[in-house]
Design an enzyme around this catalytic site. Structure first.
Site, mmCIF file in Angstrom:
data_model
loop_
_atom_site.group_PDB
_atom_site.id
_atom_site.type_symbol
_atom_site.label_atom_id
_atom_site.label_comp_id
_atom_site.label_asym_id
_atom_site.label_seq_id
_atom_site.Cartn_x
_atom_site.Cartn_y
_atom_site.Cartn_z
ATOM 1 N N GLY A 108 70.501 71.706 30.074
ATOM 2 C CA GLY A 108 70.257 71.839 31.035
ATOM 3 C C GLY A 108 68.702 71.785 31.389
ATOM 4 N N ILE A 132 77.143 71.157 35.353
ATOM 5 C CA ILE A 132 78.112 70.251 36.164
ATOM 6 C C ILE A 132 77.460 69.956 37.124
ATOM 7 C CG2 ILE A 132 80.697 71.389 35.052
ATOM 8 C CD1 ILE A 132 80.563 73.121 37.181
ATOM 9 N N ASP A 133 76.622 70.816 37.359
ATOM 10 C CA ASP A 133 76.027 70.266 39.043
ATOM 11 C C ASP A 133 75.063 69.620 39.139
ATOM 12 O OD1 ASP A 133 76.674 73.522 38.827
ATOM 13 O OD2 ASP A 133 74.692 74.167 38.500
ATOM 14 N N GLY A 176 77.658 74.684 41.523
ATOM 15 C CA GLY A 176 76.675 73.644 42.080
ATOM 16 C C GLY A 176 75.034 74.822 41.920
HETATM 17 O O1 F6P Z 1 75.060 75.633 36.414
HETATM 18 C C1 F6P Z 1 76.349 75.863 36.397
HETATM 19 C C2 F6P Z 1 77.101 76.759 36.474
HETATM 20 O O2 F6P Z 1 78.763 76.802 36.329
HETATM 21 C C3 F6P Z 1 76.472 76.670 37.875
HETATM 22 O O3 F6P Z 1 77.184 75.950 39.100
HETATM 23 C C4 F6P Z 1 77.025 78.082 38.228
HETATM 24 O O4 F6P Z 1 76.556 79.226 39.443
HETATM 25 C C5 F6P Z 1 76.594 79.265 36.915
HETATM 26 O O5 F6P Z 1 76.512 78.079 36.189
HETATM 27 C C6 F6P Z 1 77.501 79.906 36.585
HETATM 28 O O6 F6P Z 1 76.674 80.556 35.297
HETATM 29 P P1 F6P Z 1 78.136 81.699 34.982
HETATM 30 O O7 F6P Z 1 79.175 81.103 33.827
HETATM 31 O O8 F6P Z 1 77.732 82.536 34.008
HETATM 32 O O9 F6P Z 1 78.690 82.289 35.267
#
Ligand code: F6P
Length: 354
Positions: A108, A132-133, A176
């Site tokens: 990303g 996924i965002d 997101g």
């Molecule tokens: O950037 C992808 C994402 O799944 C976001 O939608 C979410 O805020 C974040 O990553 C969650 O991160 P982690 O896996 O560190 O909890």
């Protein structure tokens, strides 16, 4: 030619499809040697890699996650393992030891920003956008997004039947980050009556009003709310802070907050479901498998043509490439007048506006 591949940041469905497509295209079209770097940029510091060939990528197209592993905290330019020191020279030592001519970095905005810095150190890079965002600059779609939307749509379908049976307001909180794409597209696909996204601050009273209106006609209400959504004048709901992460905030909890605000304002029960990492796991949809394969093939073509410093992107129906420098560290939010936002308003979906 010897090319490295790594996956950085949070995982998402379709990463393995890209690894497969890059590897097979480089082997078939350039006779290249391919090496997978394990756990994102961390593998360059821990010297963890493995050869990738036709057998190594067999059967992974439909597999979720990433066979190489990933890491969403490791930035070699501020390496937490060395107290935040710049360890990029050590990473470059390993690059030279492996004999890599170039790197394909799948990730990303954070991964693109780090990849861009490695270019300045003399490691040619091609980027492939994932998340996924769906919030990466210069590309209309990232793979993984369609799979997440499918999960949200399925969840809303399920919440609708139980919500309807009990005459309840059902809130589904999506991921997101700071962008509302998943909540918006998932909400539209799942027939939500209220969609709340970070780009449009919402009024609790407006949301409650819509729920009351529907209840007056004997109807339950489905609310799709993005984790980054916030009420007018309010701030983000932060679930945890991860100090050594390039983006330390982990959002989550706004759905529960909204439930507490709504309960005294509506005449029915309210329930919240936090969809969480279920949106990121599992097998990619056919759309994501194909998009990831197109991206992977195009990335290999850029390598073959020596067109480095570029990230593959989807614009219209075409796979193109854009300079990584234009993408690094930026987010693509939902425009307030986006066609899908207008369609939502047009069919009577409440966006929480007064
Ligand atoms: O950037 C992808 C994402 O799944 C976001 O939608 C979410 O805020 C974040 O990553 C969650 O991160 P982690 O896996 O560190 O909890």
């Amino acid at each position: 030619m010897h090319i490295g591949i790594l996956t950085g940041g949070g995982d998402c469905p379709g990463l393995n499809a890209v690894i497969r497509a890059v590897t097979l295209s480089l082997i078939n079209e350039c006779g290249a040697k391919v090496t997978g770097i394990e756990r994102g940029f961390l593998g360059l510091l821990t010297r963890s890699s493995r050869p990738l060939d036709t057998a190594a990528v067999a059967g992974i197209l439909a597999e979720g996650g990433t066979i190489l592993g990933t890491h969403n905290k490791c930035d070699p330019f501020h390496y937490f393992g060395a107290g935040g020191a710049d360890s990029s020279a050590a990473a470059m030592d390993y690059v030279r030891e492996l004999g890599l001519d170039a790197l394909v970095a799948i990730g990303g905005d954070g991964t693109m920003a780090i990849a861009h810095k490695f270019e300045a150190l003399g490691l040619p890079v091609v980027g492939v956008p994932k998340t996924i965002d769906n919030d990466l600059f210069c590309t209309e779609r990232t793979f993984g997004f369609d799979s997440a939307v499918a999960v949200v749509a399925d969840a809303l379908d399920r919440l609708a039947t139980t919500g309807r049976s009990h005459g309840r307001v059902m809130i589904a909180e999506t991921m997101g980050r700071y962008a509302g794409w998943i909540a918006l597209e998932g909400g539209m696909a799942g027939g939500a009556e209220v969609i709340l996204i970070p780009e449009i601050p919402f009024s609790v009273e407006a949301v409650a009003g819509r729920c009351r209106e529907r209840a007056a006609h004997g109807l339950s209400t489905i609310i799709s709310i993005a984790e980054g959504a916030a009420p007018e004048g309010g701030g983000l709901t932060v679930q945890r802070t991860i100090a050594d992460s390039p983006d330390p905030l982990r959002l989550g909890g706004v759905g529960n907050w909204l439930q507490q605000q709504l309960e005294p304002l509506v005449d029915c029960e309210v329930r919240t479901t936090l969809l969480g990492h279920i949106q990121r796991g599992g097998s990619p949809t056919p759309f994501d498998r194909v998009l990831a394969t197109r991206f992977g093939y195009h990335a290999a073509q850029l390598v073959e043509a020596g067109q480095y410093g570029r990230m593959v992107a989807l614009q219209g129906d075409a796979v193109v490439s854009v300079p990584i420098s234009e993408v690094a560290g930026k987010n693509r939010l939902v425009p307030r007048d986006h066609e899908l936002v207008r369609a939502a308003r047009g069919i009577g979906v409440s966006l929480g506006e007064k």
